[in-house]
Write an enzyme that holds these catalytic residues in place. Structure first.
Site, PDB file in Angstrom:
ATOM      1  N   CYS A   1       0.837  -1.270   0.059  1.00 30.88           N
ATOM      2  CA  CYS A   1      -0.104   0.159   0.058  1.00 30.88           C
ATOM      3  C   CYS A   1       0.871   1.230  -0.046  1.00 30.88           C
ATOM      4  O   CYS A   1       1.550   1.603   0.952  1.00 30.88           O
ATOM      5  CB  CYS A   1      -0.862  -0.078   1.211  1.00 30.88           C
ATOM      6  SG  CYS A   1      -2.062   1.400   1.260  1.00 30.88           S
TER       7      CYS A   1
ATOM      8  N   CYS B   1      -0.360   4.031   2.600  1.00 31.91           N
ATOM      9  CA  CYS B   1      -0.056   3.630   3.838  1.00 31.91           C
ATOM     10  C   CYS B   1       1.508   3.974   3.939  1.00 31.91           C
ATOM     11  O   CYS B   1       1.770   4.601   5.141  1.00 31.91           O
ATOM     12  CB  CYS B   1      -0.283   2.214   4.112  1.00 31.91           C
ATOM     13  SG  CYS B   1      -2.088   1.767   3.894  1.00 31.91           S
ATOM     14  N   ASP B   2       2.210   3.689   3.046  1.00 34.36           N
ATOM     15  CA  ASP B   2       3.582   3.293   3.401  1.00 34.36           C
ATOM     16  C   ASP B   2       4.559   4.350   2.529  1.00 34.36           C
ATOM     17  O   ASP B   2       5.764   4.424   2.880  1.00 34.36           O
ATOM     18  CB  ASP B   2       4.195   1.762   3.462  1.00 34.36           C
ATOM     19  CG  ASP B   2       3.493   1.140   4.254  1.00 34.36           C
ATOM     20  OD1 ASP B   2       3.018   1.600   5.310  1.00 34.36           O
ATOM     21  OD2 ASP B   2       3.191  -0.305   3.985  1.00 34.36           O
TER      22      ASP B   2
END
Length: 304
Positions: free
Chosen positions: A132, A135-136
């Protein structure tokens, strides 16, 4: 056998939120979970986009949700649900270890990212292997990464990463991309993006942290090593809804067909929440929103 007002299948953010809302409405709630409390968020070592938690690990957020659900009085059973029978007011959820009775059911089974299937992939998840970019991606600012995949999701993730990373490789197993041509052209216009077609990843390099990947050209059979700080695997997701195909309608990819009301095409009294349903955005915030919507819908149904 206890008859619960609501049985929630899945203890990810959607299911746990549904349980909290159900209990606050003074309904009896049982949560069934087959493996990990917290769902996919537990694979994220650092979460910075969940409101109220400027910086936290996915495990920390999941633990808080579980604690809150239990404190509200929800019951949790570790069991794998393998089917639903009955009708509204008297559903039976069959598990591998037993059966459970509920007046309503909320399916919050989530989905999982399709993995490459390589040795040590799970071990390096969160240590250079991610699924993701939203997300990251921020953790790789100024670094070199590779995106694995060639569909819309992969191309969008590559564009997002290209805005902050020094170098982005896009590795696609086919000789062409399956995503939209507009996204392909946007990628080709980025000076820090390099496209590698007809190539698969055959190995992950590094001990405790990912240091690179081994690539194999599908046309020539040639292998090479590529040094990267991280990879983002975007080769699709897999829904966990097969056991419930007889109870709810699934689309061609196995997702529960449902709109924002979280009411699927099914026997009345069954609801759905989170990544397991058809939706455009799959994030922890949208999962918790679904959990609230589904629980309130179930409560309204019980009051009829």
């Amino acid at each position: 056998m206890n008859m619960y007002d609501i049985i929630v299948i899945g203890a990810g953010p959607a299911g746990l939120t549904a349980a909290i809302y159900g209990r606050r409405a003074e309904k009896t709630v049982l949560i069934l979970e087959k493996s990990t409390f917290g769902g996919q968020i537990t694979h994220s070592p650092l979460v910075e986009n969940y409101p109220g938690f400027p910086t936290a690990s996915g495990n920390e957020i999941a633990e808080k949700m579980v604690e809150q659900a239990l404190a509200q009085g929800a019951e949790i059973e570790l069991d794998t649900a393998i089917g639903i029978t009955g009708s509204a007011g008297s559903f039976t959820v069959q598990g591998e270890n037993g059966s459970y009775s509920g007046k309503t059911v909320i399916l919050a089974t989530g989905s999982r990212h399709r993995m490459l299937g390589l040795p040590r992939e799970m071990e390096l998840t969160g240590e250079g292997v991610s699924y993701c970019a939203v997300c990251d991606g921020a953790f790789y600012k100024g670094k070199t990464v590779a995106v694995i995949g060639g569909g819309n999701s992969a191309l969008q993730e590559a564009l997002l990463l290209a805005a902050g990373c020094s170098k982005v490789y896009v590795v696609q197993n086919l000789p062409f991309f399956t995503g939209e041509e507009r996204l392909v052209q946007d990628l080709k216009a980025r000076e820090n993006v390099e496209i590698i077609l007809s190539t698969v990843v055959t190995a992950l390099l590094g001990d405790s942290l990912l240091e690179g990947i081994v690539l194999k050209n599908e046309e020539t059979g040639t292998e090479s090593r590529l040094a990267v700080d991280g990879i983002f695997v975007a080769i699709g997701q897999v829904a966990d809804n097969e056991p419930f195909a007889g109870a709810v309608a699934l689309n061609e990819n196995g997702y529960i067909i449902s709109g924002e009301d979280c009411i699927p095409q099914s026997e009345p009294g069954i609801f759905t929440a989170g990544d397991c349903r058809t939706k455009a955005i799959r994030q922890v915030t949208t999962a918790t929103a679904d959990g609230a919507v589904a629980a309130l819908a179930a409560c309204r149904f019980l009051q009829q």
